[in-house]
Every structure is written in structure tokens, then in C-alpha cells.
Design an enzyme around this catalytic site. Structure first.
Site, PDB file in Angstrom:
ATOM      1  N   GLY A 299       0.817  -1.221   0.000  1.00 42.56           N
ATOM      2  CA  GLY A 299       0.000   0.000   0.000  1.00 42.56           C
ATOM      3  C   GLY A 299       0.847   1.266   0.000  1.00 42.56           C
TER       4      GLY A 299
ATOM      5  CG  ASP B 193      -1.067  -5.705   0.609  1.00 40.57           C
ATOM      6  OD1 ASP B 193      -2.217  -5.864   0.163  1.00 40.57           O
ATOM      7  OD2 ASP B 193      -0.615  -4.599   0.956  1.00 40.57           O
TER       8      ASP B 193
ATOM      9  CE  LYS C 112      -5.854   4.721   2.223  1.00 38.93           C
ATOM     10  NZ  LYS C 112      -4.720   5.515   1.822  1.00 38.93           N
TER      11      LYS C 112
ATOM     12  CB  SER D 259      -5.567   7.045  12.590  1.00 37.62           C
ATOM     13  OG  SER D 259      -6.140   8.208  12.052  1.00 37.62           O
TER      14      SER D 259
ATOM     15  CE1 TYR E  41      -8.821   3.462   9.220  1.00 30.96           C
ATOM     16  CE2 TYR E  41      -9.082   5.785   9.789  1.00 30.96           C
ATOM     17  CZ  TYR E  41      -8.265   4.705   9.486  1.00 30.96           C
ATOM     18  OH  TYR E  41      -6.903   4.860   9.479  1.00 30.96           O
TER      19      TYR E  41
ATOM     20  CE  LYS F  32      -6.134   2.053  11.386  1.00 26.77           C
ATOM     21  NZ  LYS F  32      -5.082   1.101  11.021  1.00 26.77           N
TER      22      LYS F  32
ATOM     23  NE  ARG G 165      -8.431  17.562   9.147  1.00 29.14           N
ATOM     24  CZ  ARG G 165      -9.394  18.438   9.449  1.00 29.14           C
ATOM     25  NH1 ARG G 165      -9.093  19.641   9.939  1.00 29.14           N
ATOM     26  NH2 ARG G 165     -10.659  18.122   9.282  1.00 29.14           N
TER      27      ARG G 165
HETATM   28  P1  NAD Z   1      -3.372   1.536   1.832  1.00 28.56           P
HETATM   29  O1  NAD Z   1      -4.785   1.118   1.587  1.00 28.56           O
HETATM   30  O2  NAD Z   1      -2.623   2.123   0.687  1.00 28.56           O
HETATM   31  O3  NAD Z   1      -2.539   0.320   2.405  1.00 28.56           O
HETATM   32  C1  NAD Z   1      -3.114  -0.677   3.210  1.00 28.56           C
HETATM   33  C2  NAD Z   1      -2.707  -2.020   2.618  1.00 28.56           C
HETATM   34  O4  NAD Z   1      -3.251  -3.066   3.412  1.00 28.56           O
HETATM   35  C3  NAD Z   1      -3.219  -2.229   1.190  1.00 28.56           C
HETATM   36  O5  NAD Z   1      -2.153  -2.627   0.362  1.00 28.56           O
HETATM   37  C4  NAD Z   1      -4.263  -3.332   1.325  1.00 28.56           C
HETATM   38  O6  NAD Z   1      -4.333  -4.135   0.174  1.00 28.56           O
HETATM   39  C5  NAD Z   1      -3.754  -4.070   2.551  1.00 28.56           C
HETATM   40  N1  NAD Z   1      -4.794  -4.788   3.305  1.00 28.56           N
HETATM   41  C6  NAD Z   1      -5.979  -4.315   3.752  1.00 28.56           C
HETATM   42  N2  NAD Z   1      -6.637  -5.276   4.411  1.00 28.56           N
HETATM   43  C7  NAD Z   1      -5.854  -6.394   4.390  1.00 28.56           C
HETATM   44  C8  NAD Z   1      -5.991  -7.708   4.900  1.00 28.56           C
HETATM   45  N3  NAD Z   1      -7.088  -8.079   5.558  1.00 28.56           N
HETATM   46  N4  NAD Z   1      -4.995  -8.594   4.696  1.00 28.56           N
HETATM   47  C9  NAD Z   1      -3.879  -8.223   4.012  1.00 28.56           C
HETATM   48  N5  NAD Z   1      -3.706  -6.994   3.503  1.00 28.56           N
HETATM   49  C10 NAD Z   1      -4.681  -6.087   3.687  1.00 28.56           C
HETATM   50  O7  NAD Z   1      -3.396   2.540   3.061  1.00 28.56           O
HETATM   51  P2  NAD Z   1      -2.203   3.433   3.670  1.00 28.56           P
HETATM   52  O8  NAD Z   1      -2.563   4.853   3.453  1.00 28.56           O
HETATM   53  O9  NAD Z   1      -0.900   2.918   3.214  1.00 28.56           O
HETATM   54  O10 NAD Z   1      -2.431   3.126   5.214  1.00 28.56           O
HETATM   55  C11 NAD Z   1      -1.671   2.157   5.912  1.00 28.56           C
HETATM   56  C12 NAD Z   1      -2.172   2.076   7.342  1.00 28.56           C
HETATM   57  O11 NAD Z   1      -2.054   3.349   7.951  1.00 28.56           O
HETATM   58  C13 NAD Z   1      -3.649   1.685   7.452  1.00 28.56           C
HETATM   59  O12 NAD Z   1      -3.797   0.840   8.562  1.00 28.56           O
HETATM   60  C14 NAD Z   1      -4.336   3.008   7.708  1.00 28.56           C
HETATM   61  O13 NAD Z   1      -5.524   2.850   8.427  1.00 28.56           O
HETATM   62  C15 NAD Z   1      -3.291   3.747   8.508  1.00 28.56           C
HETATM   63  N6  NAD Z   1      -3.414   5.203   8.416  1.00 28.56           N
HETATM   64  C16 NAD Z   1      -3.406   5.810   7.190  1.00 28.56           C
HETATM   65  C17 NAD Z   1      -3.543   7.186   7.103  1.00 28.56           C
HETATM   66  C18 NAD Z   1      -3.586   7.888   5.764  1.00 28.56           C
HETATM   67  O14 NAD Z   1      -4.048   9.035   5.720  1.00 28.56           O
HETATM   68  N7  NAD Z   1      -3.119   7.278   4.689  1.00 28.56           N
HETATM   69  C19 NAD Z   1      -3.664   7.957   8.271  1.00 28.56           C
HETATM   70  C20 NAD Z   1      -3.657   7.290   9.510  1.00 28.56           C
HETATM   71  C21 NAD Z   1      -3.524   5.915   9.562  1.00 28.56           C
HETATM   72  C1  WQD Z   2      -8.128  17.371   4.876  1.00 26.51           C
HETATM   73  C2  WQD Z   2      -8.794  18.740   4.855  1.00 26.51           C
HETATM   74  C3  WQD Z   2     -11.177  18.626   4.590  1.00 26.51           C
HETATM   75  C4  WQD Z   2     -11.052  16.927   0.539  1.00 26.51           C
HETATM   76  C5  WQD Z   2      -8.659  11.724   6.820  1.00 26.51           C
HETATM   77  C6  WQD Z   2      -9.272  10.687   7.720  1.00 26.51           C
HETATM   78  C7  WQD Z   2      -8.335  10.342   8.820  1.00 26.51           C
HETATM   79  C8  WQD Z   2      -6.945   9.977   8.304  1.00 26.51           C
HETATM   80  C9  WQD Z   2      -6.437  10.933   7.280  1.00 26.51           C
HETATM   81  C10 WQD Z   2      -6.636   7.621   8.237  1.00 26.51           C
HETATM   82  C11 WQD Z   2     -10.105  18.791   5.651  1.00 26.51           C
HETATM   83  C12 WQD Z   2     -10.539  19.292   3.386  1.00 26.51           C
HETATM   84  C13 WQD Z   2     -10.716  17.449   1.781  1.00 26.51           C
HETATM   85  C14 WQD Z   2     -11.675  17.769  -0.410  1.00 26.51           C
HETATM   86  C15 WQD Z   2     -11.553  19.579   1.168  1.00 26.51           C
HETATM   87  N1  WQD Z   2      -6.923   8.700   7.659  1.00 26.51           N
HETATM   88  N2  WQD Z   2     -10.957  18.746   2.083  1.00 26.51           N
HETATM   89  N3  WQD Z   2     -11.899  19.077  -0.063  1.00 26.51           N
HETATM   90  O1  WQD Z   2     -10.272  14.414   6.954  1.00 26.51           O
HETATM   91  O2  WQD Z   2      -8.120  15.290   7.959  1.00 26.51           O
HETATM   92  O3  WQD Z   2      -8.392  12.897   7.568  1.00 26.51           O
HETATM   93  O4  WQD Z   2      -7.436  11.213   6.296  1.00 26.51           O
HETATM   94  O5  WQD Z   2      -6.484   7.407   9.405  1.00 26.51           O
HETATM   95  O6  WQD Z   2      -8.924   9.291   9.505  1.00 26.51           O
HETATM   96  O7  WQD Z   2     -10.470  11.209   8.260  1.00 26.51           O
HETATM   97  O8  WQD Z   2      -8.097  14.358   5.628  1.00 26.51           O
HETATM   98  O9  WQD Z   2      -7.454  14.817   3.308  1.00 26.51           O
HETATM   99  O10 WQD Z   2      -9.833  14.112   3.789  1.00 26.51           O
HETATM  100  O11 WQD Z   2      -9.077  16.369   4.509  1.00 26.51           O
HETATM  101  O12 WQD Z   2     -11.797  20.776   1.414  1.00 26.51           O
HETATM  102  O13 WQD Z   2     -12.014  17.360  -1.541  1.00 26.51           O
HETATM  103  O14 WQD Z   2      -9.168  19.042   3.505  1.00 26.51           O
HETATM  104  O15 WQD Z   2     -12.393  19.251   4.918  1.00 26.51           O
HETATM  105  O16 WQD Z   2     -10.175  20.081   6.221  1.00 26.51           O
HETATM  106  P1  WQD Z   2      -8.829  14.323   7.080  1.00 26.51           P
HETATM  107  P2  WQD Z   2      -8.613  14.843   4.227  1.00 26.51           P
END
Ligand code: NAD
Ligand code: WQD
Length: 350
Positions: free
Chosen positions: A13, A34, A87, A127, A151, A155, A239
């Protein structure tokens, strides 16, 4: 000395693939599990192009206990970095059972297999979304938790499970206790500076940065800014955006810390991974236009349900205990996001 082997769940991912690069470059062996539910295998080919090294890849679901056990039997795993999870906040509201099954049950299976293999060192992707309402926009780890969607609750539930595991160790006076770091990410954006790996959302992006990138490249007509009447400096949401490469470096620091004196008796501790500064939606768009020279048309839309006005990290604990802090500025985040988008207009194709 033999290289330590790190199992990276979700390693194909967005964040996981960047972690693979940093781990390989730091001298670790990397094993990826994965199920490719939200990723493509091409990401790992690109990891090889960047590093000149291979990861061992298993296409398997973390809920498949026998598949996971086979991986632990095959490799001398030292630490697990657990990224695998779903996510998308909106999707989690529509399909809560799917999210709890995948994220919570999946983690339970992983923990059972780890316990059976006596591998008890874990870095978990939490998160900032686990935090509840607060009077301050700058969140510290001791702030109360209170996620507002399935979601986020998945977490928070996993965090509780991990804290319970650590507590059980102290009751049982376990001789090989769990050592766990819960890393609470703020808003990861950007891409590896090579432009070879990056975020590849399915369909129309939910998150701001990939949305802005797709507008800039002409795939989407304009950004809808969700609200310009928040009590922030320009009325748009604020943010803590953090470069994904900085973020994954925090994981390597966490592995080091788990092996050190502070965790000798085991434990489970949460750390914010953020820059410690807030940035508004308009500032993102303006910086994007400045760095890329592209126009990013936008309009103002109503607020999005569930959004906070302002949220950014207090990153002091990670600096003090992990010796980690973010280094890259917003210009670098935007330049790298744009390089990835323009070199891969349709994301990964395989
Ligand atoms: P992503 O979707 O790109 O990566 C997650 C990976 O996990 C994917 O490749 C998916 O195929 C794999 N996956 C999902 N469920 C699975 C399962 N049951 N078995 C095996 N593989 C599985 O997401 P990301 O942005 O790289 O996020 C990685 C982690 O970080 C996630 O746990 C997400 O919740 C957390 N996170 C992401 C963000 C963000 O904004 N990207 C913010 C906070 C936390
Ligand atoms: C950022 C800012 C929106 C899109 C999310 C998840 C959080 C975490 C990270 C995994 C906000 C604004 C957004 C658009 C906009 N993921 N926005 N127009 O909401 O802070 O967090 O991703 O854990 O759980 O909720 O991130 O990038 O969606 O938004 O104006 O088309 O941009 O309102 O202020 P967010 P985001």
C-alpha cells in the site's frame, strides 16, 4: 551480523511501500503480506527499482491464520509493522461489519499468530482520528480518545487490545513481554522523491492531496473546499500534513526504541507522528500552484460531516523517546506528490 527480518503487513500500500524502501535501505530484510485489496503488486516492483533489493511477497489476507502461520514458519521474523487495514471513513460508515472484521479481527489473528511464534515486537499504524473532542487543536497522546466513525473506532479498539496485552504481561510477569508502539499518524501526503511510488487511490479520491493532484493534472475539474467559515485563519480546515517518507522513518526509530532500555520490561505506548504545525486547505492549494506552476481551480462547498476545524500534533513525545521529528516542508511534500502524479497519471497500471 545477520540482517533482522521485518514483516510488513499491508506493505504493497501507500505507506507500506514507502516503509519497504526505508527498511531495505536501512539494512533490514523485508517480508510483505498483503491481500492487494487496495494496492497493486507493481508498487513492490517499484520498491525494487528504487533500492535494487527484493522483498519477499506473500499475497495473503491477515485473517487467514494458516497462511500467516506459514509465513512465520518460513522466516525468522524479528518485528512486525502492521499497516494492513481498510481506511476509508465514508465506506466504514456504509460497511461497518466489513471494517471491524478486516481491521479488528484481522489484527486479532495476527496477534494470535505472533503469540504462538513468540514474536512480540509490533509497530502499529494508528491514526489521529482516534482522538475525541478537545479544547485545544494541538493533540497530545494523553488526550481522551473518542473516534466518531467505524474506521476510527476500529483503530481505537485495536489500541485497547494492544494495551490489554501489555497489561496482561505485567500481571503474568511474562518473561518475553510484548513491546508495542502505536503510531498515530496525522495527514500523510507526498511520495518518494524518485516519483516511482506514491498514493494510488481507487476512483475519486476522498483525501485532499490526491484530489488536488488530480485536478492539477486535469482528471478532475475543480477542488471542492469543504467549508470556508471555520474559526481558522482563512476559514478553511487546518490539518497537520506530514511527508510520507518522514512518517515511515518514524517506524524505523520506533523499532530501535522497542529494542532499547525503555522497553526492556515490555510495554505499549502511543506516539503522535506529525509535523506539529497546521496548514489550511487554501494554503495547500496555493502552495501547490506555486510549486507546480499549475492552476488548481476550486469552489467553496458546504462543510463535510464529521470534519474538525483544526487538528495538529504535539510531536514532542516522539522527539523525546523515538528521537524522531519530521524534516520535510510543505513545498517538498507538494513537489514530491506532483512528481508522482505527473510521472504516473493513472497510478500503477498493473
Ligand atoms: P493503503 O490502503 O494504501 O494500504 C493498506 C494495505 O493493506 C493495502 O495494500 C491493502 O491491500 C492491505 N490490506 C488491507 N486489508 C488487508 C488484509 N485483511 N490482509 C492483508 N492486507 C490487507 O493505506 P495506507 O494509506 O498505506 O495506510 C496504511 C495504514 O495506515 C492503514 O492501517 C491506515 O488505516 C493507517 N493510516 C493511514 C492514514 C492515511 O491518511 N493514509 C492515516 C492514519 C492511519
Ligand atoms: C483534509 C482537509 C477537509 C477533501 C482523513 C481521515 C483520517 C486519516 C487521514 C486515516 C479537511 C478538506 C478534503 C476535499 C476539502 N486517515 N478537504 N476538499 O479528513 O483530515 O483525515 O485522512 O487514518 O482518519 O479522516 O483528511 O485529506 O480528507 O481532509 O476541502 O475534496 O481538507 O475538509 O479540512 P482528514 P482529508
Amino acid at each position: 551480523m545477520n540482517k533482522q527480518t521485518i514483516l510488513v503487513t499491508g506493505g504493497a500500500g501507500y505507506i507500506g511501500s514507502h516503509a519497504c524502501v526505508e527498511l531495505l535501505q536501512a539494512g533490514f530484510e523485508v517480508v510483505v503480506v498483503d491481500n492487494l485489496a487496495n494496492s497493486k503488486l507493481e508498487s513492490l516492483d517499484r520498491v525494487r527499482q528504487i533500492t535494487g533489493q527484493n522483498v519477499r511477497f506473500y499475497q495473503a489476507d491477515i485473517r487467514d491464520k494458516s497462511a500467516l502461520t506459514a509465513v512465520f514458519n518460513q522466516h525468522d521474523i524479528h518485528t512486525v509493522i502492521h499497516f494492513a487495514g481498510l481506511k476509508a471513513v465514508g465506506e466504514s460508515c456504509q460497511q461497518p461489519l466489513h471494517y471491524y472484521h478486516n481491521n479488528v479481527y484481522g489484527t486479532l489473528v495476527l496477534l494470535e499468530v505472533m503469540a504462538e511464534a513468540n514474536i512480540k515486537q509490533l509497530v502499529f499504524s494508528s491514526s489521529a482520528t482516534v482522538y475525541g473532542e478537545s479544547d485545544s487543536p494541538q493533540y497530545s497522546e494523553h488526550f481522551p480518545l473518542g473516534p466518531i466513525n467505524p474506521y476510527g473506532r476500529s483503530k481505537a479498539m485495536i489500541e485497547d487490545i494492544l494495551r490489554d496485552l501489555a497489561a496482561a504481561d505485567s500481571i503474568n510477569q511474562s518473561s518475553s513481554p510484548w513491546k508495542m508502539a502505536l503510531l498515530r499518524y496525522f495527514n500523510p501526503i507526498g511520495a518518494h522523491e524518485s516519483g516511482l511510488i506514491g498514493e494510488d487511490p481507487n476512483g475519486i479520491p476522498n483525501n485532499l492531496m490526491p484530489y488536488v493532484s488530480q485536478v492539477a493534472i486535469g482528471k478532475l475539474p475543480r477542488v471542492s473546499i469543504f467549508g470556508d467559515d471555520y474559526p481558522t485563519r482563512d476559514g478553511t480546515g487546518v490539518r497537520d500534513y506530514i511527508h510520507v517518507v518522514d512518517l515511515v522513518k518514524g517506524h524505523i526509530k520506533a523499532i530501535d526504541t522497542l529494542q532499547g532500555d525503555a522497553f526492556r520490561q515490555g510495554g505499549c505506548k502511543a506516539y503522535n507522528l506529525g509535523v506539529g504545525r497546521g496548514c489550511s486547505v487554501l494554503e495547500i492549494i496555493n502552495t501547490f500552484e506555486k510549486v507546480t506552476g499549475r492552476k488548481v481551480p476550486y469552489n467553496i462547498s458546504p462543510r463535510r460531516a464529521g470534519d474538525l476545524a483544526e487538528c495538529y500534533a504535539n510531536p514532542e513525545l516522539a522527539l523525546k523517546e523515538l528521537q524522531w521529528q519530521a524534516e520535510k516542508n510543505l513545498e517538498a511534500m507538494v513537489a514530491d506528490a506532483w512528481r508522482w502524479q505527473s510521472m504516473n497519471p493513472d497510478g500503477y497500471v498493473r
